[in-house]
Design a protein around this motif. Structure first.
Motif, short mmCIF file in Angstrom:
data_model
loop_
_atom_site.label_atom_id
_atom_site.label_comp_id
_atom_site.label_asym_id
_atom_site.label_seq_id
_atom_site.Cartn_x
_atom_site.Cartn_y
_atom_site.Cartn_z
N ARG A 80 37.23 27.97 35.69
CA ARG A 80 36.93 27.73 37.10
C ARG A 80 37.70 26.51 37.61
NH1 ARG A 80 30.81 26.72 39.12
NH2 ARG A 80 30.97 25.04 37.59
N TRP A 81 37.77 25.47 36.78
CA TRP A 81 38.44 24.24 37.21
C TRP A 81 39.94 24.46 37.42
CZ3 TRP A 81 36.79 20.24 39.58
CH2 TRP A 81 37.56 19.08 39.67
N PHE A 82 40.56 25.26 36.55
CA PHE A 82 41.99 25.52 36.69
C PHE A 82 42.27 26.35 37.95
CE2 PHE A 82 43.07 25.06 31.87
CZ PHE A 82 42.82 23.70 31.98
N LYS A 83 41.34 27.21 38.32
CA LYS A 83 41.50 27.97 39.57
C LYS A 83 41.44 27.02 40.77
CE LYS A 83 39.66 31.80 42.33
NZ LYS A 83 38.63 32.85 42.43
N ILE A 84 40.52 26.06 40.72
CA ILE A 84 40.42 25.06 41.79
C ILE A 84 41.72 24.25 41.86
CG2 ILE A 84 39.29 22.90 42.44
CD1 ILE A 84 37.71 25.39 43.20
N ILE A 137 42.85 13.88 44.88
CA ILE A 137 41.41 14.12 44.97
C ILE A 137 41.08 14.84 46.28
CG2 ILE A 137 39.15 13.03 45.15
CD1 ILE A 137 40.33 12.92 42.37
N ASN A 138 41.75 14.47 47.36
CA ASN A 138 41.49 15.11 48.66
C ASN A 138 41.83 16.60 48.63
OD1 ASN A 138 40.49 12.86 49.99
ND2 ASN A 138 42.52 12.15 50.60
N ALA A 139 42.90 16.96 47.93
CA ALA A 139 43.26 18.38 47.81
C ALA A 139 42.22 19.14 47.00
CB ALA A 139 44.64 18.51 47.17
N ILE A 140 41.70 18.51 45.95
CA ILE A 140 40.66 19.13 45.14
C ILE A 140 39.39 19.33 45.97
CG2 ILE A 140 39.09 18.77 43.19
CD1 ILE A 140 41.39 17.41 41.73
#
Length: 313
Positions: A189-193, A273-276
């Motif tokens: 899930r994190w890699f998709k984000i 961080i803003n993009a995440i």
């Protein structure tokens, strides 16, 4: 008195043992030990540091902690050994006296890992091909994994140690971010984000636009529309290349979202961080298109193709 000494066999045996012991210690301390040019020493007791070095294939033993106690106190941090093969006594001395000269390398959001590693290798006098290979052997994904920041790096660090340092530090930070947001670290899930965040990073004109760009990505995916975003073609060595109509027609990779459905196979760049945050919490909108207004240096968003074509004009 000398005659009594010679006649006393116990004293003679003790003297022989002492001589043999001293010679053995000198021989042990003179033996060569292989080391990397730059060594990282964690904080801890002498026993903990010796155990740490032993676990990383340095040929040290518990005997060395007694030798170190006679020499000085082991420092923590990066140590420049200056050579990769030293007598054991010299190795132990340098653990207590040497420090590594440091330099800085900066990774900015939106840059690709390959370009960053190539530039870093050039700056530090390393082999770029080897550095990329060492990184790819350690990292779970080729791009989007490193944390964009300014790293303090000891001069003389090998390609392998540099790759390990960057990946290990980023792994910890990525897991901490995921647990802070989701309460757990689910790698898939994190890699998709990170993949969605990397597209946002490449496409948004500024941080304020990121949630809107994110909404367009999710809206198009929900309608089974191809993303058709230039930023996905700025992967790897194409990081700074202007995307042309010819490039869109000829690039047959999975990163071409004009030709392929869905998301690219992995992130296309490192992300802020803003993009995440934008990838996790997109703005609520019905926008499906956007185009850059070069005069205003920001995008115009639209809900229909007709409106989008008008904005292009």
């Amino acid at each position: 008195m000398m005659k009594n000494f010679i006649k006393n066999p116990i004293v003679f045996i003790i003297f022989d043992i002492l001589v043999i012991f001293i010679l053995s210690v000198l021989f042990y301390l003179s033996r060569p030990i292989d080391t990397s040019r730059v060594v990282f020493i964690p904080k801890g007791s002498v026993s903990e540091i010796i155990a740490y070095l032993s676990s990383r294939n340095f040929m040290v033993s518990s005997v060395d902690k007694y030798a170190v106690a006679m020499i000085g106190h082991i420092q923590s941090g990066w140590i420049d050994m200056k050579e990769t093969r030293l007598a054991r006594i010299d190795f132990l001395k340098r653990l207590t006296t040497a420090k590594a000269a440091m330099t800085e390398i900066t990774l900015i959001p939106g840059e690709t890992t390959m370009v960053f590693l190539n530039e870093t290798a050039k700056k530090l006098g390393l082999n770029a091909t080897k550095l990329n290979a060492e990184y790819n052997a350690l990292a779970k994904i080729q791009d989007g994994f490193l944390i964009p920041e300014t790293y303090k790096i000891p001069i003389g660090m090998s390609e392998r140690h540099l790759a390990y340092y960057l990946v290990n530090l980023s792994q910890k930070t990525q897991e901490e971010l995921s647990r802070k947001i989701y309460g757990e670290y689910n790698e898939r899930r994190w890699f998709k984000i990170l993949t969605i965040a990397s597209i946002i990073q490449k496409e948004a004109a500024n941080d304020a636009e990121m949630p809107l760009v994110s909404s367009v990505i999710y809206n198009r995916l929900a309608k089974n529309m191809r993303l058709q975003m230039d930023g996905t073609l700025n992967y790897d060595l194409y990081s700074h290349e202007k995307i042309t109509a010819q490039r869109i027609r000829t690039d047959t990779s999975e990163f071409n979202t004009y030709l392929n459905d869905g998301l690219p196979p992995r992130p296309v760049c490192v992300v802020s961080i803003n993009a995440i945050k934008a990838a996790i919490s997109p703005a609520k909108s019905d926008f499906l298109y956007f185009v850059l207004d070069r005069g205003a240096k920001k995008h115009k968003f639209s809900k229909t193709l007709k409106e989008h074509n008008e904005n292009i004009k």
